[in-house]
Design a protein around this motif. Structure first.
Motif, PDB file in Angstrom:
ATOM      1  N   LYS A 120      85.793  21.740 -48.774  1.00  0.00           N
ATOM      2  CA  LYS A 120      86.821  21.361 -47.803  1.00  0.00           C
ATOM      3  C   LYS A 120      86.914  22.377 -46.659  1.00  0.00           C
ATOM      4  CE  LYS A 120      90.111  20.099 -50.945  1.00  0.00           C
ATOM      5  NZ  LYS A 120      91.499  20.185 -51.411  1.00  0.00           N
ATOM      6  N   MET A 121      86.570  23.664 -46.959  1.00  0.00           N
ATOM      7  CA  MET A 121      86.738  24.685 -45.926  1.00  0.00           C
ATOM      8  C   MET A 121      85.530  24.779 -44.998  1.00  0.00           C
ATOM      9  SD  MET A 121      88.693  27.602 -48.093  1.00  0.00           S
ATOM     10  CE  MET A 121      89.728  28.115 -46.715  1.00  0.00           C
TER      11      MET A 121
ATOM     12  N   ALA B  62      78.493  28.759 -45.806  1.00  0.00           N
ATOM     13  CA  ALA B  62      78.840  28.654 -47.224  1.00  0.00           C
ATOM     14  C   ALA B  62      79.192  30.019 -47.800  1.00  0.00           C
ATOM     15  CB  ALA B  62      77.674  28.039 -47.993  1.00  0.00           C
ATOM     16  N   GLU B  63      78.496  31.089 -47.394  1.00  0.00           N
ATOM     17  CA  GLU B  63      78.742  32.401 -47.969  1.00  0.00           C
ATOM     18  C   GLU B  63      80.101  32.970 -47.559  1.00  0.00           C
ATOM     19  OE1 GLU B  63      76.378  31.664 -45.845  1.00  0.00           O
ATOM     20  OE2 GLU B  63      75.959  33.232 -44.376  1.00  0.00           O
ATOM     21  N   ASP B  64      80.723  32.399 -46.510  1.00  0.00           N
ATOM     22  CA  ASP B  64      82.020  32.913 -46.059  1.00  0.00           C
ATOM     23  C   ASP B  64      83.163  32.430 -46.950  1.00  0.00           C
ATOM     24  OD1 ASP B  64      80.465  33.875 -44.093  1.00  0.00           O
ATOM     25  OD2 ASP B  64      81.258  32.632 -42.491  1.00  0.00           O
ATOM     26  N   VAL B  65      82.921  31.386 -47.745  1.00  0.00           N
ATOM     27  CA  VAL B  65      83.972  30.878 -48.640  1.00  0.00           C
ATOM     28  C   VAL B  65      83.573  31.090 -50.100  1.00  0.00           C
ATOM     29  CG1 VAL B  65      84.845  29.195 -46.980  1.00  0.00           C
ATOM     30  CG2 VAL B  65      82.981  28.549 -48.508  1.00  0.00           C
ATOM     31  N   GLY B  66      82.688  32.086 -50.330  1.00  0.00           N
ATOM     32  CA  GLY B  66      82.113  32.276 -51.663  1.00  0.00           C
ATOM     33  C   GLY B  66      83.102  32.687 -52.738  1.00  0.00           C
ATOM     34  N   LEU B  67      84.240  33.251 -52.310  1.00  0.00           N
ATOM     35  CA  LEU B  67      85.203  33.749 -53.296  1.00  0.00           C
ATOM     36  C   LEU B  67      86.274  32.706 -53.630  1.00  0.00           C
ATOM     37  CD1 LEU B  67      85.604  37.356 -51.853  1.00  0.00           C
ATOM     38  CD2 LEU B  67      84.325  36.685 -53.886  1.00  0.00           C
ATOM     39  N   LYS B  68      86.271  31.572 -52.967  1.00  0.00           N
ATOM     40  CA  LYS B  68      87.283  30.527 -53.207  1.00  0.00           C
ATOM     41  C   LYS B  68      86.887  29.711 -54.446  1.00  0.00           C
ATOM     42  CE  LYS B  68      88.890  31.460 -49.032  1.00  0.00           C
ATOM     43  NZ  LYS B  68      90.231  31.919 -48.699  1.00  0.00           N
TER      44      LYS B  68
ATOM     45  N   ILE C  31      85.670  26.581 -56.552  1.00  0.00           N
ATOM     46  CA  ILE C  31      84.609  25.657 -56.149  1.00  0.00           C
ATOM     47  C   ILE C  31      85.141  24.404 -55.467  1.00  0.00           C
ATOM     48  CG2 ILE C  31      82.947  23.993 -57.123  1.00  0.00           C
ATOM     49  CD1 ILE C  31      81.816  26.169 -58.807  1.00  0.00           C
ATOM     50  N   GLU C  32      86.227  23.838 -55.978  1.00  0.00           N
ATOM     51  CA  GLU C  32      86.690  22.569 -55.406  1.00  0.00           C
ATOM     52  C   GLU C  32      87.212  22.745 -53.977  1.00  0.00           C
ATOM     53  OE1 GLU C  32      90.016  23.968 -58.246  1.00  0.00           O
ATOM     54  OE2 GLU C  32      87.830  24.031 -58.119  1.00  0.00           O
TER      55      GLU C  32
END
Lengths: 151, 151, 151
Positions: C57-58, C44-50, C52-53
Motif C-alpha cells: 500500500k505504501m 521497496a527497500e524504503d518500506v522494508g521495516l513495515k 508485510i500487508e
C-alpha cells in the motif's frame, strides 16, 4: 587562465568533477540497457522495427527502468550542485588535503549511492551514501560563505 | 577576470554555452504550449478558471506533453554536463579551431535532438543526435584528464 | 584566482548562487518529509521495516509528493541555468548595483516560486514568480552576448 589550471586544488577539483560527471552520464547507457533487456520503452519510434502486435506491449513502464531513472535524477540533483559549489570552494583557497578529503568523500558517496540504488540494498545504505554527499556539499558551502558574503 | 573574457577560446565557449542553455530553457514555453493545446495539466490551480466539470478531465497526462518533458530532462542530463566539462576544457588551453569544432558539433547535435524528439522521427535519428553530443563531452573530458589529473 | 574572489561582483554572484543552490537542495528533505507523512514511497527497500500487508500500500504515488517533485525539477531547470549564465555575466564586468539587482530578483523569485508551488496558491502567482526568474536569466544572457559573441 593557465594559472587556474596550475593550481593544485583546482586541478584536484577538476579531476573529481569530471569523475562524478562521468558517473552521472553513465546512467544513460545503463537506462538503455534496462529498457532493452526489460522490453520497456517510452517512445513509439523506439519500437518501430518490432512486429505490430508487440509494439504496444513494449510501450510501458517497468519498475527496474523507473529505478534507474530515479537514480539518474538523484545524480542530477546532487552532482551538479557539488560541481557548482565545489568551484567556489576551490577558488576560496582551502588546504589541498582538506579539499581532497571533500572531493574524495563525495565521489565515493555517489559511486556507493548508485551501486546501492541499482542493487536495491536494504536501508539505511542508500540514505547514508546520499547523506555523506549532501554533508560534503554543505561543508563546502559553509566554508565559502564564511569567507565570502555579499548580500 | 577580464583576461578570461578576452581569451578567444573562452569567448567561444561562453557563446555556445549560452546557446545550448537557451535551447534548454526554451523547453519550458514548449511544455506550456503542449499543456494548453492538449488540455493536460499537472496542478489543480492551473485549471482554476475552467468550469468545475471540466477541471478533473484536464488534470491528466498526455503523451505529447510527456514527450516534451522527457526531451527537457534529456537536455538537463546532457547540456549541463557539457557546460561544466566545457569550462575545464576551455581552461585547459585547446586550439581555437579544435574547440570550435567541439562546441559547434554539440550545439548542432542538441538542436537536432530536440527537433527529432518532438517530431518523433524514426530511429536511429534521435540515437545518433544524442550520441554525437555525448561523444563531444567525452572527447573534452579525455582532453582535460590527459593534461590535468590529481587523484 | 584569489583575484576572482576579491572582485565584488563575483563575491555577490558567489553568495547568491550558494543561496539558490541551497534552496534547490532543501527540496530533498522536503520530499522525504512528504513521503513519510503521506506514506507514499517509491522503493521497496524504503518500506522494508513495515508489516508485510502494509508494504504494498505504501509503494504508491501521492499528489503532494508528486507536487514537491515537480517543484524540485523546476528548480533544477531554472536554478542551474541561472548559476551557469550568471558566471559568464559576473565575468563580463557589469555594474555591482545592476548585478545585485539581477541576483536578488532571481533569489526572491525562486523562493516565492517554491512557497507558491507547495502551498498551491492560485494562479498567476506561480506563473509570475517563474517568469521573473526566467526574465533575469534572459537579461543576463543578453548582456553577456552583447559583449562576447564568437560563433
Amino acid at each position: 587562465m593557465t594559472g587556474l589550471m596550475q593550481d593544485e586544488v583546482f586541478m584536484a577539483f577538476c579531476t573529481y568533477s569530471l569523475i562524478v560527471i562521468m558517473k552521472l552520464m553513465i546512467m544513460a547507457p545503463i537506462t538503455a540497457y534496462y529498457r532493452i533487456s526489460r522490453g520497456a520503452f517510452a517512445n513509439a519510434e523506439d519500437v518501430g522495427l518490432k512486429p505490430i502486435e508487440e509494439r504496444k506491449k513494449m510501450l510501458r513502464n517497468h519498475p527496474d527502468v523507473e529505478r534507474v531513472r530515479r537514480c539518474h535524477l538523484n545524480d542530477l540533483e546532487n552532482v551538479i550542485p557539488f560541481v557548482l559549489v565545489g568551484f567556489f570552494y576551490a577558488l576560496s583557497g582551502p588546504e589541498l588535503s582538506t579539499a581532497l578529503l571533500h572531493f574524495r568523500l563525495f565521489a565515493a558517496s555517489r559511486i556507493c549511492h548508485t551501486i546501492v540504488y541499482l542493487a536495491a540494498l536494504r536501508q539505511p545504505c542508500r540514505a547514508l551514501s546520499f547523506l555523506v554527499g549532501v554533508a560534503v556539499t554543505l561543508s563546502m558551502t559553509y566554508n565559502v560563505l564564511s569567507k565570502v558574503l555579499v548580500l
